[in-house]
Scaffold this active site. Sequence first.
Site, PDB file in Angstrom:
ATOM      1  N   ARG B 298       0.816  -1.209   0.000  1.00 20.17           N
ATOM      2  CA  ARG B 298       0.000   0.000   0.000  1.00 20.17           C
ATOM      3  C   ARG B 298       0.850   1.261   0.000  1.00 20.17           C
ATOM      4  O   ARG B 298       0.586   2.199  -0.749  1.00 20.17           O
ATOM      5  CB  ARG B 298      -0.940   0.003   1.220  1.00 20.17           C
ATOM      6  CG  ARG B 298      -2.121  -0.888   0.989  1.00 20.17           C
ATOM      7  CD  ARG B 298      -3.083  -0.930   2.168  1.00 20.17           C
ATOM      8  NE  ARG B 298      -4.276  -1.651   1.717  1.00 20.17           N
ATOM      9  CZ  ARG B 298      -5.360  -1.883   2.450  1.00 20.17           C
ATOM     10  NH1 ARG B 298      -5.422  -1.458   3.700  1.00 20.17           N
ATOM     11  NH2 ARG B 298      -6.387  -2.528   1.937  1.00 20.17           N
ATOM     12  N   TYR B 439      -6.005   0.102  -7.076  1.00 21.52           N
ATOM     13  CA  TYR B 439      -5.533  -1.211  -6.603  1.00 21.52           C
ATOM     14  C   TYR B 439      -4.886  -1.169  -5.214  1.00 21.52           C
ATOM     15  O   TYR B 439      -4.699  -0.112  -4.660  1.00 21.52           O
ATOM     16  CB  TYR B 439      -4.674  -1.934  -7.641  1.00 21.52           C
ATOM     17  CG  TYR B 439      -3.415  -1.307  -8.194  1.00 21.52           C
ATOM     18  CD1 TYR B 439      -2.767  -0.256  -7.600  1.00 21.52           C
ATOM     19  CD2 TYR B 439      -2.847  -1.836  -9.370  1.00 21.52           C
ATOM     20  CE1 TYR B 439      -1.591   0.256  -8.143  1.00 21.52           C
ATOM     21  CE2 TYR B 439      -1.683  -1.336  -9.914  1.00 21.52           C
ATOM     22  CZ  TYR B 439      -1.058  -0.288  -9.293  1.00 21.52           C
ATOM     23  OH  TYR B 439       0.092   0.210  -9.833  1.00 21.52           O
ATOM     24  N   GLU B 440      -4.630  -2.317  -4.669  1.00 18.22           N
ATOM     25  CA  GLU B 440      -4.173  -2.474  -3.265  1.00 18.22           C
ATOM     26  C   GLU B 440      -5.148  -1.848  -2.277  1.00 18.22           C
ATOM     27  O   GLU B 440      -4.746  -1.255  -1.278  1.00 18.22           O
ATOM     28  CB  GLU B 440      -2.773  -1.867  -3.057  1.00 18.22           C
ATOM     29  CG  GLU B 440      -1.661  -2.555  -3.784  1.00 18.22           C
ATOM     30  CD  GLU B 440      -1.552  -4.035  -3.440  1.00 18.22           C
ATOM     31  OE1 GLU B 440      -1.320  -4.800  -4.376  1.00 18.22           O
ATOM     32  OE2 GLU B 440      -1.713  -4.422  -2.263  1.00 18.22           O
ATOM     33  N   GLY B 441      -6.440  -1.993  -2.549  1.00 14.49           N
ATOM     34  CA  GLY B 441      -7.467  -1.373  -1.696  1.00 14.49           C
ATOM     35  C   GLY B 441      -7.788  -0.004  -2.239  1.00 14.49           C
ATOM     36  O   GLY B 441      -6.947   0.891  -2.186  1.00 14.49           O
ATOM     37  N   GLN B 446      -9.295   2.752   1.848  1.00 15.91           N
ATOM     38  CA  GLN B 446      -8.270   3.373   2.707  1.00 15.91           C
ATOM     39  C   GLN B 446      -8.919   4.344   3.688  1.00 15.91           C
ATOM     40  O   GLN B 446      -8.545   4.421   4.855  1.00 15.91           O
ATOM     41  CB  GLN B 446      -7.240   4.139   1.859  1.00 15.91           C
ATOM     42  CG  GLN B 446      -6.544   3.318   0.790  1.00 15.91           C
ATOM     43  CD  GLN B 446      -5.796   2.133   1.347  1.00 15.91           C
ATOM     44  OE1 GLN B 446      -5.235   2.191   2.441  1.00 15.91           O
ATOM     45  NE2 GLN B 446      -5.816   1.033   0.615  1.00 15.91           N
TER      46      GLN B 446
END
Lengths: 598, 598
Positions: B298, B439-441, B446
Site C-alpha cells: 500500500r 488497486y491495493e485497496g 483506505q
Amino acid sequence: MSDYRAPLEEIQFALETCGGLNEWVNTPGFEEAGEDLVAAVLDEAAKLANEIIAPTNVIGDLKGAHIEGDTVVTPDEFKKVQEAFVEGGWSTLAYPESLGGQGLPGTLAFAITEMVTSANMAFSLQPLLTSGAIEAIIAHGSKEQIAKYVPNMVSAKWTGAMNLTEPGAGSDVGALKAKAEKQPDGSYKISGQKIFITWGDHDLAENIIHLVLARLPGAPEGTRGISMFLVPKFHVNDDGSLGDRNDVRVVSLEHKLGIHGSPTCVMAFGENDNCIGYIVGEENKGMRNMFTMMNHARVGVGLQGVSVAERAYQHAAAFAQERIQSAEIGAKTRDAVAIIRHPDVRRLLMTTRATVEAARAIIYRNVWAFDRAHHASDPEVRRKAQGEADLLTPLSKAYATDIGVEGASLALQVFGGMGFIEETGAAQFYRDSRIAPIYEGTNGIQALDLAGRKLNDAGGEHWKSLIEEMKEFAEGMDRGMKEYKDTLVDAVTALEDAATTLFANGFENIVDTAAAATPYLRLFSTVVGAYLLCKQATEAERRLAAHDGNPAFLRAKITTARFYVEQILPTATALLGPIKAGSASLMEIDDIDFCENR
Amino acid sequence: MSDYRAPLEEIQFALETCGGLNEWVNTPGFEEAGEDLVAAVLDEAAKLANEIIAPTNVIGDLKGAHIEGDTVVTPDEFKKVQEAFVEGGWSTLAYPESLGGQGLPGTLAFAITEMVTSANMAFSLQPLLTSGAIEAIIAHGSKEQIAKYVPNMVSAKWTGAMNLTEPGAGSDVGALKAKAEKQPDGSYKISGQKIFITWGDHDLAENIIHLVLARLPGAPEGTRGISMFLVPKFHVNDDGSLGDRNDVRVVSLEHKLGIHGSPTCVMAFGENDNCIGYIVGEENKGMRNMFTMMNHARVGVGLQGVSVAERAYQHAAAFAQERIQSAEIGAKTRDAVAIIRHPDVRRLLMTTRATVEAARAIIYRNVWAFDRAHHASDPEVRRKAQGEADLLTPLSKAYATDIGVEGASLALQVFGGMGFIEETGAAQFYRDSRIAPIYEGTNGIQALDLAGRKLNDAGGEHWKSLIEEMKEFAEGMDRGMKEYKDTLVDAVTALEDAATTLFANGFENIVDTAAAATPYLRLFSTVVGAYLLCKQATEAERRLAAHDGNPAFLRAKITTARFYVEQILPTATALLGPIKAGSASLMEIDDIDFCENR
C-alpha cells in the site's frame, strides 16, 4: 450497461428553472416554442441520442478516423448518424427560418446538443463547429456569403471548420503566420499550415466551409492584424452547384488520448499556390469574428463536460446497483449488498451527479441569456442579458469541463479494478473528457477572462448584479432549504469579497489578480451552482407541496442541492483565502529552479 | 524533454527531515547506513533510473506485453532493465544479509523505488510485488520455505506475484472461491481462477513464486476461512534446481487504460488438477498474511502517485521553460515569453510540485516508522512506531495516489493542445497514474480504514499523539514561517475536531463516520503534509542562515511550503463542515433513483 438514457425530467426541469422555458412563448421570435412542442422535440431528440447515436460511441473510439488518399474516412456508423441528423432536421433548430432553420430558442438547441454529446462526444464536435462557423458568417459575412453558404450549413449538407491554431500560435492567436494576398477579382490567395483542426476534413458532408485566420501583407502585428477568410473545400458555383476542389488539403491526423472518432487534422492551405478564400467582414477585424465563433463554442465545450460526466455517472450508477460486494456498514447481517449501499461509493456518485446538475444549470442560464440578448424586445434587457451571458461564459466553459474530468474520474473509481480495463467503457469517458479543459481557450485563459475583461466590463455592473440577486435569494431562504441559509450567505459574501478585492487590484496589482484567477473562477462557479441548485430545490419543494410533478424526481433534486451545499460549497468558500493571498508564493521561485537545484 | 532526472537534493532532504536519515547509523542493524554510503547509493540509483530505466517508459507503453504460447512476453528493453537491476543488486538493499540482502533501511530502499517508479511505473510493479511476497514469506512461512524460496527472490532471479482477486471477490476478499485440498504428503492441490494478477506471468525471471489465497473444504465463510498458499511456477527441487512446470497458467491479459508495460493476467490454477501449493502459515489465517503483503504494498502504491506526478511535473516544467507564448502580464513590453512566466501556468506547476513534496514527506515518514517498528531497540518505541506506521499507511496510499492523478492532469494541462497528443508523453502519465487510487485497496477503502480501524487502534493513541506533535509545532512557529502559524493552528484544530467527532460516533453513528471517511482522509493528509513541509521549511531557514547547503534549493523549499499552506491547506481545513454534516444528504436518495426518475 453502457447505454445512455437522456435524463429528460432533469433537462426539462433545468430548462424551466434556469433556461427560461416558460418565457419562451413570450419572447419575440420564439412564439411557437410552447410547452407541448418543446416536450415533443425533447422526446424525439432523446430517441435519436439514446437509440441512434449512443451505440456509436465505443465504435468511434475503437475505429477512429484515418486518411485515404486526400480524404479523412470516418467509421461507417457515423455516416448513419449524420443521415439521421440531417433527416431529422436536428441541425436547423435554432436558425432563422429565412436560412432554412426553425427559429427555436438556442437554449432548446443546447439541451438537445447535450444529449447528442452524451451519446457521442467525438461526433458532436462536427455540428458544434459548424454552428460556430454559421454564427460567424451570419454576424460578419456579406449578404451574398450568407445566402451562398449558410443554408447548406444549416441543413448539415455542408459542415464548417475553424482554422485558427498554428504550431507557434495556440493561446496566443496573434502570433499566427498564415498569409492572405488580395487578388484583382477581390478574392484572396491563402497560404499556410494550421494544426489541431477538428473535423477539418471528413467524408460526412458534400462540402466543408473553412473559416481561416490569416494575415495580409503589411498588416499590424498581433491580433490587430488578423483577418478571417472563408475557404470552401469545393468551390461553389453561382447556381449553388459544387465546382472544382480548392487548394486545401488534410496533411495528417493526430494520435490523441481520446475523442478518437473526431479527426484532428493538420491542414495545408495553398500548397499549389491556388487556395482561394473570401474575406469575412473587414480586413484586420478577424479577431472580432473569431470571438463570435468562440463565445458560442466555449459554452458548447462547457456542455461537453456536463454531457460526458452525465453519461459516465449513468454508467457507474447502473454498475453500482448491480455489483454485489461486501456487507452494508451498520447493517445487522453480513450479507453482501449492491455497492450503491456503501457511503463511500455513494459519495463518488453524488459528487458527480451534484456537480453535473450545477454545471447544467449554469450553462442553461448562460445560453438563455444569449437568447435574450438577441431576442428580447427591450434594448436594456438585451444589453443586460448580453452582459450576463458574457460573464457566465468562462464559468460554463471552465467549471463544467473541470467537473467533467473530475466526474469521469470519480465514475471510473466506482468500478474498482474494472474501471481501468478499456472494455468496461469508463476509461473512454476519462480520456474523452480530458480535452475539454484545453480547447476553445484553456481553462486558465477562461479564468483570466473572468478576472480581467469580465470583472471590469461595464464597471463591474454584471457581476455586481448577479451577486446582488444571489444575496437576496440567500437571505430570503426562510423556508425549506433554510438550514442552508447561513452556508449560502457566507459563500456569496466570500465571492463578493473576492470580486471586490480583485476589482480593486486594478492594473497596479494585475499579477496578483492573474495569480488568483483560477480559484476565483472556481469560487464564482460553485457559488452560482449552489445558488441555482437551491433555487431549483425551492421550486421542487413548491411542486411537492402542490402535488405537481414526479415526487421521486423532486425529492432527489432537493437532496442533490443539499449535498452540493453541504459537501461541495464549503471548500469553494474557503478559496477566499488563497484568492487574497497575493502572488508571491506563486511567482518567487526562479524559472530555472523549477527544473534545476532539485 | 521527456527525460527523467531523479530529484536527488529533494530526496536526500526529505530523507533527512522526514525519513530519519541521520538516525539510521544509531539504529540496530543499520549501523553502516552512514551519510557517505547513503549518498553514494542514491547517486548510483539515480544513474540507473535516469539512464537505464527512464528511456524504456514510452517503449513499454507502446509495445506492451503479449502472450506467446503459454508465456507472457515483455518488450526486449525490459530484459535489459531487469539485468541491470539484478547485476546492481538493487532488489537486495533492504533484506537481511542472511537472505542475501544488504541490511539497509527500508526507507532508503523506498527512496530508490521512487526513482525506479518515476523511470518506469509499469516495470516497477514487478519488484514491488516481489517484495510484498518476500515480506509475507519471511513473516509467515516456515524456515524451510524461507530458505528455499526467499534468497532467489531477494536477488531478483525469481519474482513474486499476489493472487487475491476473483471476478466476484475484489474489495471483498472474503468472497473468494478458489479451492485448496490437502494431499497426503502435506502439500495442497489448488484450483480456481484469479484475475488482475499483476506480473502474474512474464519472461524476466527464471521462476515466479505465486502467493495464492484459497479456501479449504469446510472452511468458515468470509475472511476467516481463507488460507495462503505458495505456488511456484516451476517446482523447486531440494537442491534448489528447477523441476517440472506446475499446473498454473496465464489465460489472458487485460487491455488497460495505462501501465501497458505491466502484464495484468488472468491466471488459471489446477486446470489439469495438478497444481501443487504449500501452505504459508496456518490454515485459515491467510488474511493476516495478506495484510503483511498489503501494508507494504500500500505504501509502495502511494509512492507511485509521487513518482508519476514527479516525472509529469518535470516534463511539464521543462516544456514551460521552452514554450514561448503571449506577453507577460503586467510587463512593459508585449514580447512573448516562456509560459512559465504566466501565473496560471505556474499555479499548475506549483500545485503539482507542492502536493508531490508533501506526499513524499508523508511516505518517507511512514516507511521510517515501519523501519523503527522493526529495528528500534526499545519495545515501547517499536510499538509506537508501528502504530504511527499503520496510521499513516492509508494517508500514504490514498492521498499520494489522488494527488498523483491530479498532478498528472495538471501537468498535462501545461502543454495545452499538445498535452492531448499521445506523442507528447503527458497523456501516458495521466493514464498510468489512474490505476493507483484503485488497486491495493481502493482509496475509499483506505478512508474507511483510517476512519475505522486506525481511529480506534489503541484507543486513539496514535492519532492523538500525532495531532499533539503537530499542535505543539504549529503553536511554536514564532520564527520564519510565523506568518503561517494561525493557518496551521486552525488546520490542526479542525483535524482534531474531525477526529474527535468521528471517534465519538462509535458504532451508533457508524454510517455517518463512513460517509465522512473520504474528506476526513483528505483533511488528515493535507494537515500532515502542511506540517511536514513547514518543518522542512524551518530546517531550510536554519540551513540558509548557517550557510549550509544550496541556497537556491533551500529557498525553493520554503516557497513551496508557503504555497502549500496558502493555496492548498485552506480548502482542506474547510472539509470539517462536510465531515460533520452527517450522512443524510449522501444516503437519502433511493438506490433506484440514481438511475430512474431523471
